[in-house]
Design an enzyme around this catalytic site. Structure first.
Site, PDB file in Angstrom:
ATOM      1  CG  ASP A 284      -2.137  -1.286   0.927  1.00  0.00           C
ATOM      2  OD1 ASP A 284      -2.178  -0.836  -0.149  1.00  0.00           O
ATOM      3  OD2 ASP A 284      -2.470  -1.032   1.870  1.00  0.00           O
TER       4      ASP A 284
ATOM      5  CE  LYS B 159      -8.487   0.051  -1.712  1.00  0.00           C
ATOM      6  NZ  LYS B 159      -8.944   0.665  -3.586  1.00  0.00           N
TER       7      LYS B 159
ATOM      8  CG  MET C 173      -7.798   7.086   6.095  1.00  0.00           C
ATOM      9  SD  MET C 173      -8.348   6.136   5.664  1.00  0.00           S
ATOM     10  CE  MET C 173      -8.901   5.353   6.638  1.00  0.00           C
TER      11      MET C 173
END
Length: 316
Positions: free
Chosen positions: A91, A113, A225
């Site tokens: 990631d 992502k 996030m």
């Protein structure tokens, strides 16, 4: 009879070890003694990392947590997995220092992502794991933090299980735990915070019942996030009854040399979110425990003991 055979086997091994020790050697022929023992050292260099022996029964895929960024926070089990990986599927939040510790001969497949940017769909990532495992290669799916805390490790595990592909989970230090220690903010504290709630900022909404469930006396809330949803978080929590004076900290790039800590209050979160727009990864810690940071830092960074990991701290 089986018990007797086991006892005899154990005794014979013990005898061999005892005989070998008389000659200063172990039962496997290696010389023993304190003078031959070398202390373990800690280093970030891939060239000097001790190679760990493979497990006797290895799965086809390991879903591994890389921790919050600092390579010294990587677990030994995670280190063993990335050193033995034949395919490394990783990631965006996996640090370069950790990637440098992986098997240099492993094929690397990036599947990171980032909000608002084109990225591989989760279904496609699942298919990558399945196809690579079917080729008989040991696949390590490396994720920032812990694979089972907002890491979609459960989804990937179910996809592998549906194809009868053996896999295992290797835990990592999740961002909430790592950043709390790195910024001197205890997530729980007697008579101040009795519980911690971890929330993903991607799914917050304005529904009052949902926000009310997050609010309670003696509780710390951590948003992963959540910076891009700062306005919604401030509105939802204040409408739900949380005081606008509740302390909060925004930790940007926690547990890395670029870590920055922004200390403020809930009533100023929207403005802070606008000022920090685009900075990632960012973790929000909300609760009275944030106020303990100043006192703890003063003790940790006293004049007689210079700070070993200086951080930029902003107040607003």
């Amino acid at each position: 009879m089986w018990l007797e055979l086991w006892v005899l086997s154990w005794r014979s091994q013990g005898t061999a070890q005892a005989d070998a020790s008389e000659h200063g050697r172990s039962s496997n022929g290696r010389r023993t003694g304190m003078s031959t023992v070398k202390p373990m050292t800690s280093t970030h260099s891939a060239a000097t990392v001790t190679r760990l022996q493979p497990a006797p029964h290895r799965p086809s895929v390991s879903l591994v947590g890389a921790g919050p960024g600092d390579p010294e926070l990587l677990t030994l089990k995670a280190l063993k997995a990335i050193q033995q990986a034949e395919v490394l599927v990783y990631d965006r939040l996996v640090s370069d220092a950790i990637l440098a510790m992986a098997n240099p001969d492993a094929e690397r497949i990036y599947v990171g992502k980032r909000c608002g940017q084109p990225s591989m769909k989760q279904e496609a990532i699942n298919q990558v794991l399945i196809e690579q495992a079917r080729q008989g290669r040991y696949v390590v799916r490396l994720k920032g933090g812990d694979p089972l805390i907002f890491g979609r490790g459960g989804e990937e595990g179910l996809a592998l299980a549906a194809e009868a592909i053996p896999f295992d989970f290797v835990p990592g230090i999740t961002a909430a735990i790592g950043c709390a220690a790195s910024t001197s903010i205890p997530l729980t504290h007697r008579e101040m915070s009795r519980s911690v709630t971890l929330v993903t900022g991607h799914v917050v909404s304005g529904a009052l019942p949902a926000w009310a469930q997050l609010i309670g006396a003696g509780q710390t809330i951590v948003f992963y996030m959540g910076l891009e949803q700062a306005r919604e978080i401030q509105s939802g929590l204040t409408l739900g009854g949380l005081s606008k004076d509740t302390p909060l900290a925004v930790v940007v790039k926690g547990c890395t040399p670029e870590e920055k800590v922004h200390v403020s209050s809930l009533g100023k979160l929207t403005k802070l979110g606008q000022a920090l727009k685009g900075q990632s990864p960012a973790l929000l810690i909300i609760g009275d425990v944030v106020a303990l940071r100043a006192t703890l830092n003063q003790a940790l960074n006293c004049k007689d003991a210079p700070e070993t990991n200086p951080k930029e701290v902003f107040y607003g």
